[in-house]
Write an enzyme that holds these catalytic residues in place. Structure first.
Site, PDB file in Angstrom:
ATOM      1  N   ARG A   1       0.699  -1.220   0.126  1.00  0.00           N
ATOM      2  CA  ARG A   1      -0.164  -0.081   0.002  1.00  0.00           C
ATOM      3  C   ARG A   1       0.659   1.369  -0.153  1.00  0.00           C
ATOM      4  NH1 ARG A   1      -2.579  -3.412   3.357  1.00  0.00           N
ATOM      5  NH2 ARG A   1      -4.575  -4.225   2.327  1.00  0.00           N
TER       6      ARG A   1
ATOM      7  N   GLU B   1      11.147  19.033 -24.259  1.00  0.00           N
ATOM      8  CA  GLU B   1      10.194  19.184 -23.049  1.00  0.00           C
ATOM      9  C   GLU B   1      10.821  20.408 -22.131  1.00  0.00           C
ATOM     10  OE1 GLU B   1       7.072  17.851 -22.753  1.00  0.00           O
ATOM     11  OE2 GLU B   1       7.288  15.859 -23.239  1.00  0.00           O
TER      12      GLU B   1
ATOM     13  N   GLU C   1      -4.735  17.496 -11.366  1.00  0.00           N
ATOM     14  CA  GLU C   1      -5.340  18.072 -12.724  1.00  0.00           C
ATOM     15  C   GLU C   1      -6.227  19.066 -12.769  1.00  0.00           C
ATOM     16  OE1 GLU C   1      -4.113  15.942 -16.396  1.00  0.00           O
ATOM     17  OE2 GLU C   1      -3.664  15.659 -14.385  1.00  0.00           O
TER      18      GLU C   1
ATOM     19  N   ARG D   1      -3.003  22.688 -14.896  1.00  0.00           N
ATOM     20  CA  ARG D   1      -2.149  21.718 -15.334  1.00  0.00           C
ATOM     21  C   ARG D   1      -2.344  21.479 -16.790  1.00  0.00           C
ATOM     22  NH1 ARG D   1      -0.244  16.893 -11.400  1.00  0.00           N
ATOM     23  NH2 ARG D   1       1.272  15.900 -12.875  1.00  0.00           N
TER      24      ARG D   1
ATOM     25  N   ASN E   1       0.070  20.769 -21.211  1.00  0.00           N
ATOM     26  CA  ASN E   1      -0.167  19.975 -22.511  1.00  0.00           C
ATOM     27  C   ASN E   1       0.105  20.392 -23.766  1.00  0.00           C
ATOM     28  OD1 ASN E   1      -1.288  17.200 -22.315  1.00  0.00           O
ATOM     29  ND2 ASN E   1      -2.972  17.961 -23.486  1.00  0.00           N
TER      30      ASN E   1
ATOM     31  N   HIS F   1       0.908  19.050 -26.928  1.00  0.00           N
ATOM     32  CA  HIS F   1       0.742  17.606 -26.877  1.00  0.00           C
ATOM     33  C   HIS F   1      -0.497  17.102 -27.644  1.00  0.00           C
ATOM     34  CE1 HIS F   1       3.889  17.762 -24.110  1.00  0.00           C
ATOM     35  NE2 HIS F   1       3.900  16.370 -23.701  1.00  0.00           N
TER      36      HIS F   1
ATOM     37  N   HIS G   1       0.228  14.427 -29.374  1.00  0.00           N
ATOM     38  CA  HIS G   1      -0.176  12.548 -29.357  1.00  0.00           C
ATOM     39  C   HIS G   1      -0.680  12.047 -30.545  1.00  0.00           C
ATOM     40  CE1 HIS G   1      -0.297  13.474 -24.686  1.00  0.00           C
ATOM     41  NE2 HIS G   1       0.669  12.895 -24.906  1.00  0.00           N
TER      42      HIS G   1
ATOM     43  N   HIS H   1       8.603  10.847 -28.498  1.00  0.00           N
ATOM     44  CA  HIS H   1       7.712  11.646 -27.977  1.00  0.00           C
ATOM     45  C   HIS H   1       8.088  13.278 -28.083  1.00  0.00           C
ATOM     46  CE1 HIS H   1       4.563  13.016 -25.306  1.00  0.00           C
ATOM     47  NE2 HIS H   1       5.607  13.650 -24.631  1.00  0.00           N
TER      48      HIS H   1
END
Ligand code: NAD
Ligand code: ZN
Length: 364
Positions: free
Chosen positions: A122, A185, A237, A241, A245, A248, A252, A265
């Site tokens: 955990r 990036e 998120e 945030r 992106n 992207h 993507h 990428h």
């Protein structure tokens, strides 16, 4: 040099510099890790032969008990079955809740070993030892996880590392294409949050491509700082945030349309950032900035235009299927000025089509 990342769960240091792996025992001690805590080093079969011995030896010399396990150096290692194998290794090594995972490698190892740490008993501690430039991105934000046959990063958690130790000497063995990909990036972080950083990258591009240790250290720290700032303001998120992106949405789609592995990428994101800067211009959101973006990316050896065999219809279809598209209109993170990017919803297809036409043309 150090940057501290503050998150709701904890705050943790990112150390960046040349020769830091030799100082690992000191850094662990500073953080209050005594040598009684068992460690498991997770790496891949390209990084392992280069650096695992060095890391393991320096730690065992200081009395730490360090197991090690290696996975194939490929994105295909980010799976639940691989996670199960790593879990087996931890159980067999007698790892308990006081133990810690050391993730030595790029983003693949970071995501996989981080998820192992998030799920083992955990949740136990983990330390990132990134060896790719791109991993400056993945080492901040606490996202860890594996892929599902039906989608990338579909299984995961938020689990913050206890520390990140980025020894920039490891970058010297990184293939040139991976170096460029990582700089994509870095450029993204500068462009979305730090205009001075963009100018600094332009001024120091030669030293940076040659991996001058002081310059790469600074670039990594400044990139991490932008990401950390965005993430700390919006930890799970939602709104802000989304600016991470940038590049992207097109990126993507391009990775998928060209066939995974055709573009790295970072290469796909580079083309995406040029496209999304053009889209900002097309929508009248910013002054002409695409030429500047393109020149900077080219300086880092990155592509900036669509390949002829990638079809518009396919890109548009993929972007439409992107979880961020709503009712025929698209959502993008688009530039307002250098260093400031905003989430824009309701972008119609017309301007996007004109942008793809321009992105297909020759660069200036
Ligand atoms: P990677 O981990 O696959 O590394 C690229 C290649 O370089 C691999 O073959 C690796 O073995 C090799 N390599 C790594 N370091 C080396 C070194 N110092 N010397 C020689 N070879 C070396 O790829 P990556 O680009 O670092 O990461 C990509 C992954 O990161 C993807 O799975 C992506 O989903 C993930 N990612 C995660 C986040 C996040 O927030 N968690 C963010 C961005 C990307
Ligand atoms: Zn990315």
């Amino acid at each position: 040099r150090t940057l501290t990342v503050d998150t709701r769960a904890r705050s943790y240091p990112i150390y960046v510099g040349a020769g830091l792996f030799k100082r690992l025992p000191d850094l662990l001690e500073e953080a209050g890790w005594d040598s009684g805590r068992p460690l498991m080093l997770v790496t891949d079969d390209r990084v392992g032969p280069l650096y695992a011995d060095q890391v393991q030896r320096v730690l065992t010399d200081h009395g730490y008990r360090v197991g090690s396990v290696s996975v194939p150096a490929t994105e295909q290692s980010k799976t639940l079955s691989q996670l199960e194998e790593l879990t087996t290794a931890c159980i067999q090594a007698g790892m308990d809740r006081s133990g810690g995972i050391l993730a030595l490698g790029g983003g693949v190892v970071g995501d996989l070993a981080g998820f192992l740490a998030a799920s083992y008993m955990r949740g136990i501690s983990f330390i990132q030892l990134p060896t790719t430039l791109l991993a400056h991105d993945s080492s901040v934000g606490g996202k860890v996880g594996v892929n599902h046959p039906l989608g990338k990063n579909m299984i995961g958690a938020f689990h913050q590392p206890s520390m990140v130790v980025f020894d920039v000497e490891t970058l010297n063995t990184l293939p040139a294409r991976q170096v460029s990909s990582g700089y994509a990036e870095v450029v993204k972080h500068a462009w979305i949050g730090d205009a001075d950083f963009v100018s600094w990258l332009e001024e120091n591009r030669d030293g940076l491509t040659n991996l001058d240790p002081d310059l790469t250290t600074e670039a990594i720290l400044r990139g991490c700082a932008v990401k950390a700032k965005v993430v700390s303001q919006d930890e799970e998120e939602a709104g802000l945030r989304a600016i991470l992106n940038y590049g992207h949405t097109i990126g993507h789609a391009l990775e998928a349309a060209a066939g995974y592995g055709t573009y790295t990428h970072g290469e796909a994101v580079a083309v995406g950032m040029v496209g999304e800067t053009m889209l900002g211009e097309e929508l009248g959101l910013c002054a002409p900035l695409a030429d500047r973006m393109e020149a900077l990316l080219q300086a880092f050896g990155l592509p900036t235009r669509l390949r002829a065999d990638v079809r518009d219809a396919e890109l548009l279809e993929l972007m439409r299927r992107d979880k961020k598209a709503q009712q025929g209109a698209f959502t993008f993170a688009l530039p307002r000025e250098v260093g400031r990017v905003e989430r824009v919803t309701g972008v119609p297809e017309g301007p996007l089509q004109r942008t793809l036409d321009r992105l297909r043309g020759d660069s200036g």
